[in-house]
Design a protein around this motif. Structure first.
Motif, PDB file in Angstrom:
ATOM      1  N   VAL A 160       0.880  -1.132   0.210  1.00 25.42           N
ATOM      2  CA  VAL A 160      -0.212   0.072   0.084  1.00 25.42           C
ATOM      3  C   VAL A 160       0.913   1.241   0.017  1.00 25.42           C
ATOM      4  CG1 VAL A 160      -1.515   1.461   1.455  1.00 25.42           C
ATOM      5  CG2 VAL A 160      -2.028  -0.928   1.079  1.00 25.42           C
ATOM      6  N   ARG A 161       1.884   1.011   0.895  1.00 25.06           N
ATOM      7  CA  ARG A 161       2.944   2.401   0.917  1.00 25.06           C
ATOM      8  C   ARG A 161       3.615   2.603  -0.529  1.00 25.06           C
ATOM      9  NH1 ARG A 161       5.366   1.727   6.914  1.00 25.06           N
ATOM     10  NH2 ARG A 161       3.383   2.320   8.132  1.00 25.06           N
ATOM     11  N   LEU A 162       3.803   1.506  -1.110  1.00 24.96           N
ATOM     12  CA  LEU A 162       4.618   1.611  -2.333  1.00 24.96           C
ATOM     13  C   LEU A 162       3.802   2.309  -3.505  1.00 24.96           C
ATOM     14  CD1 LEU A 162       7.181   0.880  -4.038  1.00 24.96           C
ATOM     15  CD2 LEU A 162       5.990  -1.416  -4.420  1.00 24.96           C
ATOM     16  N   LEU A 163       2.401   1.764  -3.333  1.00 25.24           N
ATOM     17  CA  LEU A 163       1.426   2.188  -4.297  1.00 25.24           C
ATOM     18  C   LEU A 163       1.014   3.763  -3.963  1.00 25.24           C
ATOM     19  CD1 LEU A 163      -0.733   1.474  -6.677  1.00 25.24           C
ATOM     20  CD2 LEU A 163      -2.262   1.045  -4.772  1.00 25.24           C
ATOM     21  N   ALA A 164       1.297   4.261  -2.728  1.00 24.98           N
ATOM     22  CA  ALA A 164       1.209   5.515  -2.452  1.00 24.98           C
ATOM     23  C   ALA A 164       2.265   6.478  -3.182  1.00 24.98           C
ATOM     24  CB  ALA A 164       0.978   6.090  -1.036  1.00 24.98           C
ATOM     25  N   TRP A 165       3.286   6.069  -3.036  1.00 29.55           N
ATOM     26  CA  TRP A 165       4.359   6.523  -3.472  1.00 29.55           C
ATOM     27  C   TRP A 165       4.521   6.617  -5.132  1.00 29.55           C
ATOM     28  CZ3 TRP A 165       6.824  10.379  -1.219  1.00 29.55           C
ATOM     29  CH2 TRP A 165       6.944  10.251   0.095  1.00 29.55           C
ATOM     30  N   LEU A 210       6.667  25.483 -17.714  1.00 30.51           N
ATOM     31  CA  LEU A 210       7.791  24.493 -17.876  1.00 30.51           C
ATOM     32  C   LEU A 210       8.462  24.477 -16.488  1.00 30.51           C
ATOM     33  CD1 LEU A 210       9.307  25.473 -21.397  1.00 30.51           C
ATOM     34  CD2 LEU A 210       7.400  23.872 -20.691  1.00 30.51           C
ATOM     35  N   GLY A 211       8.514  25.329 -15.899  1.00 33.96           N
ATOM     36  CA  GLY A 211       9.113  25.184 -14.191  1.00 33.96           C
ATOM     37  C   GLY A 211       8.243  24.397 -13.568  1.00 33.96           C
ATOM     38  N   GLY A 212       6.929  24.658 -13.528  1.00 33.77           N
ATOM     39  CA  GLY A 212       6.131  23.627 -12.943  1.00 33.77           C
ATOM     40  C   GLY A 212       6.271  22.372 -13.320  1.00 33.77           C
ATOM     41  N   PHE A 213       6.627  21.989 -14.455  1.00 33.11           N
ATOM     42  CA  PHE A 213       6.736  20.733 -14.843  1.00 33.11           C
ATOM     43  C   PHE A 213       8.074  20.295 -14.161  1.00 33.11           C
ATOM     44  CE2 PHE A 213       8.549  17.717 -17.969  1.00 33.11           C
ATOM     45  CZ  PHE A 213       7.611  16.459 -17.882  1.00 33.11           C
ATOM     46  N   GLY A 214       9.251  20.863 -14.252  1.00 30.32           N
ATOM     47  CA  GLY A 214      10.361  20.654 -13.443  1.00 30.32           C
ATOM     48  C   GLY A 214      10.111  20.309 -11.898  1.00 30.32           C
ATOM     49  N   VAL A 215       9.322  21.123 -11.419  1.00 32.82           N
ATOM     50  CA  VAL A 215       8.915  20.748  -9.919  1.00 32.82           C
ATOM     51  C   VAL A 215       8.305  19.350  -9.689  1.00 32.82           C
ATOM     52  CG1 VAL A 215       7.465  21.411  -8.042  1.00 32.82           C
ATOM     53  CG2 VAL A 215       8.822  23.327  -9.331  1.00 32.82           C
ATOM     54  N   ALA A 216       7.399  18.999 -10.748  1.00 37.61           N
ATOM     55  CA  ALA A 216       6.874  17.827 -10.797  1.00 37.61           C
ATOM     56  C   ALA A 216       7.715  16.485 -10.978  1.00 37.61           C
ATOM     57  CB  ALA A 216       5.667  17.736 -11.797  1.00 37.61           C
ATOM     58  N   MET A 217       9.039  16.929 -11.754  1.00 38.25           N
ATOM     59  CA  MET A 217       9.653  15.874 -11.909  1.00 38.25           C
ATOM     60  C   MET A 217      10.736  15.529 -10.761  1.00 38.25           C
ATOM     61  SD  MET A 217       9.735  14.511 -15.016  1.00 38.25           S
ATOM     62  CE  MET A 217      11.311  13.575 -15.187  1.00 38.25           C
ATOM     63  N   ALA A 218      10.880  16.814 -10.155  1.00 33.21           N
ATOM     64  CA  ALA A 218      11.589  16.651  -8.888  1.00 33.21           C
ATOM     65  C   ALA A 218      10.951  15.789  -7.824  1.00 33.21           C
ATOM     66  CB  ALA A 218      11.834  18.122  -8.072  1.00 33.21           C
ATOM     67  N   LEU A 219       9.367  16.109  -7.639  1.00 32.20           N
ATOM     68  CA  LEU A 219       9.021  15.330  -6.756  1.00 32.20           C
ATOM     69  C   LEU A 219       8.637  13.731  -7.225  1.00 32.20           C
ATOM     70  CD1 LEU A 219       5.576  17.585  -6.175  1.00 32.20           C
ATOM     71  CD2 LEU A 219       7.625  17.029  -4.625  1.00 32.20           C
ATOM     72  N   ARG A 220       8.925  13.536  -8.449  1.00 24.83           N
ATOM     73  CA  ARG A 220       8.836  11.966  -8.942  1.00 24.83           C
ATOM     74  C   ARG A 220      10.154  11.513  -8.344  1.00 24.83           C
ATOM     75  NH1 ARG A 220       7.960   9.774 -14.967  1.00 24.83           N
ATOM     76  NH2 ARG A 220       7.887   7.420 -14.301  1.00 24.83           N
ATOM     77  N   ALA A 276       9.883  10.683  -4.944  1.00 29.21           N
ATOM     78  CA  ALA A 276       9.038   9.608  -4.650  1.00 29.21           C
ATOM     79  C   ALA A 276       9.666   7.996  -4.867  1.00 29.21           C
ATOM     80  CB  ALA A 276       7.594   9.742  -5.578  1.00 29.21           C
ATOM     81  N   ALA A 277      10.419   8.237  -5.933  1.00 26.44           N
ATOM     82  CA  ALA A 277      11.076   7.017  -6.383  1.00 26.44           C
ATOM     83  C   ALA A 277      12.118   6.476  -5.510  1.00 26.44           C
ATOM     84  CB  ALA A 277      11.766   7.236  -7.809  1.00 26.44           C
ATOM     85  N   ARG A 278      12.718   7.623  -4.748  1.00 29.55           N
ATOM     86  CA  ARG A 278      13.730   7.191  -3.754  1.00 29.55           C
ATOM     87  C   ARG A 278      13.232   6.716  -2.505  1.00 29.55           C
ATOM     88  NH1 ARG A 278      16.079   9.679   0.672  1.00 29.55           N
ATOM     89  NH2 ARG A 278      18.151   9.076   1.148  1.00 29.55           N
ATOM     90  N   PHE A 289      11.788   2.910  -2.302  1.00 27.80           N
ATOM     91  CA  PHE A 289      12.413   1.753  -2.225  1.00 27.80           C
ATOM     92  C   PHE A 289      12.502   1.077  -0.853  1.00 27.80           C
ATOM     93  CE2 PHE A 289      14.986   3.073  -6.237  1.00 27.80           C
ATOM     94  CZ  PHE A 289      15.132   1.967  -6.973  1.00 27.80           C
ATOM     95  N   PRO A 290      12.357   1.542   0.195  1.00 25.91           N
ATOM     96  CA  PRO A 290      12.475   0.929   1.218  1.00 25.91           C
ATOM     97  C   PRO A 290      11.087   0.044   1.560  1.00 25.91           C
ATOM     98  CG  PRO A 290      12.892   3.045   1.865  1.00 25.91           C
ATOM     99  CD  PRO A 290      12.617   2.995   0.462  1.00 25.91           C
ATOM    100  N   HIS A 291      10.034   0.602   0.834  1.00 23.75           N
ATOM    101  CA  HIS A 291       8.888  -0.477   0.846  1.00 23.75           C
ATOM    102  C   HIS A 291       8.609  -1.618  -0.344  1.00 23.75           C
ATOM    103  CE1 HIS A 291       7.343   2.646   3.471  1.00 23.75           C
ATOM    104  NE2 HIS A 291       7.625   3.652   2.446  1.00 23.75           N
ATOM    105  N   LEU A 292       9.668  -1.242  -1.248  1.00 25.73           N
ATOM    106  CA  LEU A 292       9.685  -2.265  -2.425  1.00 25.73           C
ATOM    107  C   LEU A 292      10.767  -3.270  -1.657  1.00 25.73           C
ATOM    108  CD1 LEU A 292       9.723  -3.189  -5.236  1.00 25.73           C
ATOM    109  CD2 LEU A 292      11.948  -1.984  -5.672  1.00 25.73           C
ATOM    110  N   ALA A 293      11.873  -3.209  -0.964  1.00 26.14           N
ATOM    111  CA  ALA A 293      12.548  -4.102  -0.154  1.00 26.14           C
ATOM    112  C   ALA A 293      11.341  -4.795   1.022  1.00 26.14           C
ATOM    113  CB  ALA A 293      13.532  -3.421   0.755  1.00 26.14           C
ATOM    114  N   GLY A 294      10.584  -4.142   1.676  1.00 24.66           N
ATOM    115  CA  GLY A 294       9.517  -4.882   2.334  1.00 24.66           C
ATOM    116  C   GLY A 294       8.741  -5.663   1.763  1.00 24.66           C
ATOM    117  N   VAL A 295       8.777  -5.694   0.535  1.00 24.85           N
ATOM    118  CA  VAL A 295       7.878  -6.738  -0.275  1.00 24.85           C
ATOM    119  C   VAL A 295       8.870  -7.839  -0.714  1.00 24.85           C
ATOM    120  CG1 VAL A 295       6.311  -6.977  -2.337  1.00 24.85           C
ATOM    121  CG2 VAL A 295       6.389  -4.915  -1.055  1.00 24.85           C
ATOM    122  N   VAL A 296       9.872  -7.726  -1.360  1.00 29.37           N
ATOM    123  CA  VAL A 296      10.523  -8.645  -2.082  1.00 29.37           C
ATOM    124  C   VAL A 296      11.575  -9.509  -0.910  1.00 29.37           C
ATOM    125  CG1 VAL A 296      10.432  -7.514  -4.258  1.00 29.37           C
ATOM    126  CG2 VAL A 296      12.544  -6.901  -2.454  1.00 29.37           C
TER     127      VAL A 296
END
Length: 594
Positions: free
Chosen positions: A23-28, A63-73, A76-78, A81-88
């Motif tokens: 669930v936490r992995l899905l949220a991120w 375009l700057g707003g799009f850059g902010v969205a990429m930073a958030l992504r 979120a990817a980082r 990872f702990p929740h991914l490890a908590g699954v596998v």
């Protein structure tokens, strides 16, 4: 399609125990969907409301707003990872436990097979982690891009959805044959590895019987099957290019073809067209290529690995004991329709084997490498259960199995020799030592009162002699020697076999020299999963294979042993089961099995 497969059922069962991490992995993953969702919208706004309207600052802000969205992504990817490890990681631990439990439940399990299963567990962990990591990125990208496209330009949605749905249907239709062919590749590789392993383990038999050419042909056939399976998988996998063409490239071509008409009829603005192109070229096409290519390959591998683990580690249906008691005389052994395969889907080693060993009889078992001789020894001793049929030992008699690798332990010589008969007197042990020709060895070790400090100081033949004495003094009315004299010279082997033949009880010898077959009262020839049980002379008349084996055996022997036409006189088998040995049986040594 996959949910009904045992492998996917196993995966979903294990993943259900890690719901919180999922669930936490899905949220991120939802946070990671932000850039694909807003990319086309922000590009469209930057063009229409900014640059084309003469307000470059507004365009840069979008375009700057799009850059902010990429930073958030990226964050979120980082964070995911702990929740991914908590699954596998729990998945890996649980699958390893299943493999270990399965191996412990099957004492005859091939160590090479267990090693391959452990490798497959690690493959399952890595594939699951990679698929979850990739699918959450690709999946949210695809969904977010379609949602953004619907919000930005509903008019082009049919041009995108129709080929995308066609690609999805084609992809699903291709998965089943590709999984089947990938499974065929894995099974062919395992068969090749098993054939090679049996050839190496049976190298002594191959050299002694002169069947090297037959073994080489069998290995070559297994290699050809493996290569053919790989080619078939390659041909099926090539069709995935159609999925990419339909789902990734055709929508782009359709929108480009319709763009003049859409612009002319004010269905799209210039900014919206650029936004649509952003969704198609930057989000949709890469996602389809990843799903059809990389993810498709990983999905095939994971499906096959999971199915293999589910099949091999599934609890076996409860069957009667491999060595069932009966009302027959103690020491009589009956094999009734015995079938045995090393794993689900594997070719049976024994298939419909019927034979009766009379109480007190001396039987030799022969056959080419891989014919199932050692498998039969394990079935007779009860350390393996037949897949079908039954092994029945008269009177519930104990069966002593002595394998090729004899086990002795540091400690008093007497304890080593009396391990299976703690009540044996020194006189009984001394007689056994003399009968089997181990007197010089025992004397060198200090006699029965001496101590064995390091078993590694003994040769393989000396360890076999001690284990043979241990088996000789046991109360077992049935003894199975599975190449237990292979490290002895021919004279020592003859002395041991004659001693066991004169001992009350039934003797089964897995032969690695023709002399063992010549000394036996009857010979069981294993061939193609079946058996032929007859006297040596009769088998030479009845079986071309046996004649060929004997000819090659004798041809490879420097000095042919003289056949013993008359079996040694043996007393009637009047012994009872006797007391069971105290304590556990050491691994890899003689054991008593009911």
């Amino acid at each position: 399609m996959f949910r009904t497969a045992p492998g996917w059922g196993l995966l979903f069962q294990e993943l259900a125990t890690t719901r919180r991490s999922l669930v936490r992995l899905l949220a991120w993953s939802g946070v990671e969907a932000l850039p694909p969702l807003v990319s086309g919208l922000f590009v469209s706004a930057a063009v229409d409301q900014g640059f084309l309207a003469g307000r470059p600052g507004v365009g840069l802000a979008w375009l700057g707003g799009f850059g902010v969205a990429m930073a958030l992504r990226a964050y979120a990817a980082r964070a995911g990872f702990p929740h991914l490890a908590g699954v596998v990681e729990p998945l890996r631990d649980s699958l390893v436990e299943r493999v270990v439990r399965s191996a412990l439940a099957r004492p005859s399990a091939d160590p090479a097979e267990v090693a391959r299963l452990t490798e497959q567990v690690e493959s399952a962990r890595q594939l699951t982690a990679t698929l979850l990591r990739t699918l959450r990125g690709v999946g949210v990208t695809l969904i977010a891009a379609l949602v953004g496209l619907a919000l930005l330009a509903p008019a082009v949605l049919p041009l995108v959805l129709l080929p995308l749905l066609a690609a999805g249907v084609l992809f699903v239709r291709l998965l089943r044959p590709m999984v089947a062919r990938r499974r065929a590749v894995v099974l062919a590789e395992e068969r090749l590895a098993a054939e090679a392993g049996r050839a190496l383990r049976g190298l002594r038999d191959v050299q002694a019987s002169g069947t090297g050419q037959e073994v080489a042909l069998a290995l070559a056939e297994a290699a050809r099957e493996s290569a053919a399976a790989s080619r078939a998988l390659g041909r099926a996998s090539a069709l995935r290019a159609l999925v990419v063409a339909l789902g990734g490239r055709l929508p782009v071509l359709a929108v480009l073809a319709a763009a003049p008409w859409l612009l002319a009829h004010d269905a799209l603005t210039a900014g919206e067209l650029l936004g649509v192109a952003t969704y198609l070229l930057q989000q949709l096409d890469p996602a389809v290529r990843t799903l059809a290519g990389t993810v498709g390959g990983w999905l095939l591998n994971l499906a096959v690995v999971l199915d293999r683990l589910a099949a091999v580690t599934a609890p076996e249906p409860r069957r009667p004991s491999a060595a069932e008691p009966s009302d027959a005389p103690a020491g009589e052994v009956r094999l009734a329709g015995v079938r045995y395969a090393h794993g689900a889907g594997a070719t049976p080693v024994l298939d419909g084997l019927d034979a009766v060993f009379r109480a007190g009889e001396h039987v030799a078992v022969v056959g080419v490498s891989g014919a199932g001789k050692s498998t039969l020894a394990g079935l007779l001793a009860g350390v393996a259960a037949p897949t079908a049929g039954a092994v029945v030992v008269g009177g519930g008699a104990h069966v002593a199995l002595l394998p090729q690798e004899a086990y002795v332990f540091p400690g008093p010589v007497r304890e080593n020799l009396a391990w299976l008969a703690p009540e044996a007197t020194d006189r009984r042990l001394a007689e056994a030592v003399e009968h089997l020709g181990a007197d010089e060895l025992v004397a060198r070790l200090g006699g029965l009162g001496g101590a064995l400090r390091d078993p590694g100081e003994l040769s393989a033949g000396e360890r076999q002699l001690l284990a043979l004495v241990r088996t000789y003094v046991s109360a077992a009315p049935v003894v199975v020697l599975d190449e237990a004299t292979c490290h002895l010279d021919a004279a020592a082997e003859e002395r041991v076999e004659r001693a066991f033949a004169a001992r009350p009880g039934t003797l089964v010898v897995i032969a690695h020299r023709i002399s063992s077959a010549l000394r036996a009262e009857r010979v069981l020839l294993l061939d193609g999963g079946r058996g032929m049980l007859a006297r040596h002379g009769d088998l030479q008349v009845l079986s071309p294979l046996y004649r060929e084996l004997v000819g090659r055996w004798l041809g490879s022997t420097p000095r042919n042993p003289a056949p013993n036409s008359a079996p040694p006189n043996k007393p009637n088998n009047t012994t009872s089961n006797g007391p069971k040995p105290h304590g556990p049986t050491p691994p890899g040594t003689t054991g008593l099995a009911s």
